[in-house]
Design a protein around this motif. Structure first.
Motif, PDB file in Angstrom:
ATOM      1  N   SER A  47      22.956 -83.218 -48.043  1.00  0.00           N
ATOM      2  CA  SER A  47      22.347 -82.803 -49.303  1.00  0.00           C
ATOM      3  C   SER A  47      21.688 -81.444 -49.127  1.00  0.00           C
ATOM      4  CB  SER A  47      21.299 -83.828 -49.754  1.00  0.00           C
ATOM      5  OG  SER A  47      20.587 -83.344 -50.883  1.00  0.00           O
ATOM      6  N   ALA A  48      21.818 -80.604 -50.143  1.00  0.00           N
ATOM      7  CA  ALA A  48      21.179 -79.285 -50.092  1.00  0.00           C
ATOM      8  C   ALA A  48      19.722 -79.354 -50.527  1.00  0.00           C
ATOM      9  CB  ALA A  48      21.936 -78.309 -50.988  1.00  0.00           C
ATOM     10  N   ARG A  49      19.302 -80.495 -51.039  1.00  0.00           N
ATOM     11  CA  ARG A  49      17.941 -80.637 -51.555  1.00  0.00           C
ATOM     12  C   ARG A  49      16.958 -80.820 -50.403  1.00  0.00           C
ATOM     13  NH1 ARG A  49      18.767 -84.702 -54.489  1.00  0.00           N
ATOM     14  NH2 ARG A  49      19.165 -83.619 -56.461  1.00  0.00           N
ATOM     15  N   MET A  50      15.919 -79.982 -50.362  1.00  0.00           N
ATOM     16  CA  MET A  50      14.868 -80.089 -49.356  1.00  0.00           C
ATOM     17  C   MET A  50      13.524 -80.122 -50.076  1.00  0.00           C
ATOM     18  SD  MET A  50      16.557 -79.865 -46.370  1.00  0.00           S
ATOM     19  CE  MET A  50      15.452 -79.293 -45.073  1.00  0.00           C
ATOM     20  N   ARG A  51      12.576 -80.862 -49.510  1.00  0.00           N
ATOM     21  CA  ARG A  51      11.238 -80.947 -50.079  1.00  0.00           C
ATOM     22  C   ARG A  51      10.201 -80.665 -48.996  1.00  0.00           C
ATOM     23  NH1 ARG A  51      13.666 -80.404 -53.943  1.00  0.00           N
ATOM     24  NH2 ARG A  51      13.809 -81.689 -55.828  1.00  0.00           N
ATOM     25  N   GLU A  52       9.088 -80.080 -49.411  1.00  0.00           N
ATOM     26  CA  GLU A  52       8.005 -79.772 -48.483  1.00  0.00           C
ATOM     27  C   GLU A  52       7.046 -80.954 -48.392  1.00  0.00           C
ATOM     28  OE1 GLU A  52       6.111 -76.269 -49.933  1.00  0.00           O
ATOM     29  OE2 GLU A  52       7.905 -75.013 -49.730  1.00  0.00           O
ATOM     30  N   TYR A  53       6.723 -81.355 -47.159  1.00  0.00           N
ATOM     31  CA  TYR A  53       5.743 -82.416 -46.933  1.00  0.00           C
ATOM     32  C   TYR A  53       4.824 -82.007 -45.788  1.00  0.00           C
ATOM     33  CZ  TYR A  53       8.722 -85.431 -49.799  1.00  0.00           C
ATOM     34  OH  TYR A  53       9.458 -85.964 -50.835  1.00  0.00           O
ATOM     35  N   SER A  54       3.523 -82.126 -46.011  1.00  0.00           N
ATOM     36  CA  SER A  54       2.564 -81.835 -44.947  1.00  0.00           C
ATOM     37  C   SER A  54       2.713 -82.840 -43.813  1.00  0.00           C
ATOM     38  CB  SER A  54       1.131 -81.901 -45.485  1.00  0.00           C
ATOM     39  OG  SER A  54       0.855 -80.820 -46.335  1.00  0.00           O
ATOM     40  N   ILE A  55       2.514 -82.370 -42.612  1.00  0.00           N
ATOM     41  CA  ILE A  55       2.539 -83.263 -41.453  1.00  0.00           C
ATOM     42  C   ILE A  55       1.290 -84.138 -41.487  1.00  0.00           C
ATOM     43  CG2 ILE A  55       2.542 -83.377 -38.936  1.00  0.00           C
ATOM     44  CD1 ILE A  55       3.988 -80.639 -38.974  1.00  0.00           C
ATOM     45  N   TYR A  56       1.487 -85.425 -41.335  1.00  0.00           N
ATOM     46  CA  TYR A  56       0.411 -86.413 -41.412  1.00  0.00           C
ATOM     47  C   TYR A  56      -0.078 -86.821 -40.023  1.00  0.00           C
ATOM     48  CZ  TYR A  56      -1.869 -90.663 -43.360  1.00  0.00           C
ATOM     49  OH  TYR A  56      -2.752 -91.645 -43.754  1.00  0.00           O
ATOM     50  N   SER A  57       0.784 -86.736 -39.044  1.00  0.00           N
ATOM     51  CA  SER A  57       0.453 -87.147 -37.680  1.00  0.00           C
ATOM     52  C   SER A  57      -0.348 -86.065 -36.970  1.00  0.00           C
ATOM     53  CB  SER A  57       1.736 -87.455 -36.903  1.00  0.00           C
ATOM     54  OG  SER A  57       2.698 -86.431 -37.097  1.00  0.00           O
ATOM     55  N   GLY A  58      -0.910 -86.431 -35.813  1.00  0.00           N
ATOM     56  CA  GLY A  58      -1.705 -85.499 -35.031  1.00  0.00           C
ATOM     57  C   GLY A  58      -0.885 -84.786 -33.971  1.00  0.00           C
ATOM     58  N   THR A  59      -1.453 -83.744 -33.420  1.00  0.00           N
ATOM     59  CA  THR A  59      -0.729 -82.954 -32.426  1.00  0.00           C
ATOM     60  C   THR A  59      -0.508 -83.710 -31.121  1.00  0.00           C
ATOM     61  OG1 THR A  59      -2.840 -81.971 -31.743  1.00  0.00           O
ATOM     62  CG2 THR A  59      -1.528 -80.748 -33.348  1.00  0.00           C
ATOM     63  N   GLN A  60      -1.281 -84.765 -30.864  1.00  0.00           N
ATOM     64  CA  GLN A  60      -1.112 -85.543 -29.641  1.00  0.00           C
ATOM     65  C   GLN A  60      -0.189 -86.744 -29.829  1.00  0.00           C
ATOM     66  OE1 GLN A  60      -2.497 -84.045 -27.022  1.00  0.00           O
ATOM     67  NE2 GLN A  60      -3.286 -82.583 -28.535  1.00  0.00           N
ATOM     68  N   ASP A  61       0.199 -87.030 -31.056  1.00  0.00           N
ATOM     69  CA  ASP A  61       1.076 -88.172 -31.309  1.00  0.00           C
ATOM     70  C   ASP A  61       2.492 -87.870 -30.818  1.00  0.00           C
ATOM     71  OD1 ASP A  61      -0.896 -89.733 -32.549  1.00  0.00           O
ATOM     72  OD2 ASP A  61      -0.562 -88.741 -34.480  1.00  0.00           O
ATOM     73  N   PRO A  62       3.185 -88.855 -30.247  1.00  0.00           N
ATOM     74  CA  PRO A  62       4.543 -88.620 -29.739  1.00  0.00           C
ATOM     75  C   PRO A  62       5.613 -88.645 -30.824  1.00  0.00           C
ATOM     76  CG  PRO A  62       3.895 -90.877 -29.301  1.00  0.00           C
ATOM     77  CD  PRO A  62       2.688 -90.203 -29.903  1.00  0.00           C
ATOM     78  N   TYR A  63       5.206 -88.764 -32.073  1.00  0.00           N
ATOM     79  CA  TYR A  63       6.122 -88.842 -33.208  1.00  0.00           C
ATOM     80  C   TYR A  63       5.631 -87.896 -34.299  1.00  0.00           C
ATOM     81  CZ  TYR A  63       2.204 -91.900 -34.283  1.00  0.00           C
ATOM     82  OH  TYR A  63       0.936 -92.399 -34.441  1.00  0.00           O
TER      83      TYR A  63
END
Length: 220
Positions: A47-63
């Protein structure tokens, strides 16, 4: 660090419901480096459709995690709500500088103001810097919309509920600001609806906080 999605695909781990319409999507991180407040461009393969989403996880999270509000006319938000573990995502980024200076703010001078899912970048920041002295005002309709409340230290957070009496304050987040004006030396970060942000800026200015000490990110 940007990751080549052709050699390191982003794979769905799980979708975690928070309310009937709000959920968290967790997927592989692939060693991506980011700073709290940045966002990702998310799409589905083919799909060519992309959406912006803020990152919810922390910088130390492995995901990586993103917080999503399903909307009636939102094809992406509906599709991601039903996506199954093991499926692949198209991910580009990270982008943005919303909270890039927040970690340098003096202790006790950091004011976060959010409405609804606009809390996402602040969740990322608090998970990344759990010892930081901050004050977080979250405007929601009911206490059920207080997403992942255990992430935040109770003494640093004010839940402003406009449709029930189970928050720390009954009313909109801007009502709380008007009744409890912040000190003029605060560094304020606002994320959420455009109306909330406009109203909050007026109150912050009247409290003596200059525009150069106010950073905003409009969600809707």
């Amino acid at each position: 660090m940007r990751v080549d999605v052709d050699t390191a695909p982003f794979i769905i781990d799980r979708v975690r419901p928070l309310t009937g319409s709000v959920y968290v999507v967790r997927f592989s991180r692939n060693e991506m480096q980011f700073i709290p407040g940045q966002y990702l461009l998310i799409g589905l393969p083919g799909s060519a459709r992309m959406r912006e989403y803020s990152i919810y996880s922390g910088t130390q999270d492995p995901y990586l995690e993103i917080l999503i509000q399903e909307v009636d006319d939102g094809k992406m938000s509906k599709a991601l709500k039903k996506i199954k573990p093991g499926k692949r995502l198209e991910v580009h980024g990270p982008e943005g500088k919303f909270l890039s200076e927040a970690s340098r703010v003096a202790p006790g001078k950091l004011l976060f103001i959010a409405s609804g899912t606009g809390i996402a970048p602040f969740h990322s920041f608090v998970r990344s810097y759990p010892q930081t002295e901050y004050r977080l005002l979250h405007g929601i309709r009911t206490r059920d919309e207080a997403y992942d409340l255990n992430t935040y230290r109770k003494e640093h957070m004010v839940l402003c509920t406009s449709r029930d009496q189970r928050g720390d304050f009954s009313g909109r987040v801007t009502d709380y600001l008007a009744a409890n004006p912040p000190e003029p030396d605060q560094q304020a970060y606002l994320c959420g609806s455009s109306q909330m942000i406009r109203d909050a800026i007026k109150i912050l200015n009247a409290s003596g906080i200059p525009l150069e000490n106010i950073t905003t990110e409009v969600y809707y």
